[in-house]
Design a protein around this motif. Sequence first.
Motif, short mmCIF file in Angstrom:
data_model
loop_
_atom_site.label_atom_id
_atom_site.label_comp_id
_atom_site.label_asym_id
_atom_site.label_seq_id
_atom_site.Cartn_x
_atom_site.Cartn_y
_atom_site.Cartn_z
N ALA A 1 74.31 16.23 8.55
CA ALA A 1 74.58 16.10 9.98
C ALA A 1 73.56 16.89 10.80
O ALA A 1 72.96 17.87 10.33
CB ALA A 1 75.99 16.60 10.28
N ASP A 2 73.38 16.48 12.05
CA ASP A 2 72.50 17.22 12.97
C ASP A 2 73.26 18.42 13.52
O ASP A 2 74.44 18.63 13.18
CB ASP A 2 71.99 16.29 14.07
N PRO A 3 72.63 19.22 14.34
CA PRO A 3 73.31 20.42 14.88
C PRO A 3 74.60 20.12 15.62
O PRO A 3 75.44 21.02 15.78
CB PRO A 3 72.25 21.03 15.81
N ILE B 1 76.04 12.54 11.90
CA ILE B 1 75.06 12.03 10.95
C ILE B 1 74.29 10.90 11.61
O ILE B 1 74.85 9.84 11.93
CB ILE B 1 75.74 11.55 9.66
N ASP B 2 72.99 11.13 11.83
CA ASP B 2 72.14 10.09 12.42
C ASP B 2 71.39 9.36 11.32
O ASP B 2 71.63 9.57 10.12
CB ASP B 2 71.18 10.70 13.45
N SER B 3 70.47 8.49 11.72
CA SER B 3 69.74 7.69 10.74
C SER B 3 68.92 8.55 9.79
O SER B 3 68.79 8.25 8.61
CB SER B 3 68.82 6.70 11.46
N ARG B 4 68.39 9.67 10.31
CA ARG B 4 67.61 10.56 9.46
C ARG B 4 68.49 11.16 8.38
O ARG B 4 68.11 11.21 7.20
CB ARG B 4 66.97 11.66 10.31
N GLY B 5 69.68 11.61 8.76
CA GLY B 5 70.60 12.18 7.78
C GLY B 5 71.03 11.16 6.74
O GLY B 5 71.17 11.49 5.55
N LEU B 6 71.22 9.91 7.20
CA LEU B 6 71.59 8.86 6.27
C LEU B 6 70.48 8.60 5.26
O LEU B 6 70.74 8.45 4.06
CB LEU B 6 71.92 7.57 7.04
N ASP B 7 69.23 8.57 5.75
CA ASP B 7 68.09 8.33 4.85
C ASP B 7 67.99 9.43 3.79
O ASP B 7 67.74 9.16 2.60
CB ASP B 7 66.79 8.27 5.65
N ILE B 8 68.22 10.69 4.20
CA ILE B 8 68.16 11.80 3.25
C ILE B 8 69.26 11.67 2.20
O ILE B 8 69.04 11.91 1.01
CB ILE B 8 68.26 13.14 3.99
N ALA B 9 70.46 11.26 2.65
CA ALA B 9 71.58 11.09 1.72
C ALA B 9 71.28 10.01 0.69
O ALA B 9 71.59 10.15 -0.50
CB ALA B 9 72.86 10.77 2.49
N VAL B 10 70.68 8.91 1.15
CA VAL B 10 70.34 7.82 0.23
C VAL B 10 69.34 8.30 -0.81
O VAL B 10 69.46 8.01 -2.01
CB VAL B 10 69.78 6.61 1.00
#
Length: 244
Positions: free
Chosen positions: A202-204, A208-217
């Motif tokens: 998640a961001d601050p 959870i934005d698209s960047r967080g989703l990409d990292i999770a994948v």
Amino acid sequence: MGAAVVVEERFEVELTETNASVEGGESLEATALVNNTGDVAGTQNVTFSLYGVETDSAELTLASGESTSVEFSVPTTVADNGTRYAVVGSRTDQNATRVDILGPARIVVGLSDETVIPENGTNMTIAAGAVNRGDETATQELTLSDENGTLATRTVTLEPDAVRRLNFTYSTDAAGVGENVTLTSTNTSSNTTFITETMSYADPNGVIDSRGLDIAVLDWKDGEISKDVLEQVIEYWASGEEVY
């Protein structure tokens, strides 16, 4: 001069009744029919044997053509459980039958030995299995616990040799990082260790934005997180809800 004719009693025996399935610790009851088919009266010792050991006997005197019933009672123990052969015998005959001495119910449990990585505050599911290794149907309560107490319980009823797969679900708020979890039945226990961690994608603002989703994948592809955790990340991303 002709051959001598041997005239003697002949006790023929037959097991006519048994409680063929008996629980270990109870008595095996048997009834035998004894018939003197010989030409003269006689006396013989009629014995009852279980697992090759003489356990009971009765001395009978019968006239030619006379028959009688005799009852035997033999104690068993839990250690005797299994298929056994009961044998009734006289000096001139014997008869056998199979009996099953039942052991106690014995439910064996097991937990998945894989380390799982749930998120704090989410529901945790642990896969487990139970099998009844005894000879009797049993109902037992299975308890999942850690050092802080009970996490979840399930009651199962299993017939002999039956297998049940089941899941235990509870909130990871109830357990700590690296918690050792144990599943117990009346007879056995099994344990596994899992790790809880906070949602780190998640961001601050806790979203959870698209960047967080990409990292999770990427973490899922690298085996850093489980499929369940990835699915949770996707749900938060799709809903826009705050993780914390």
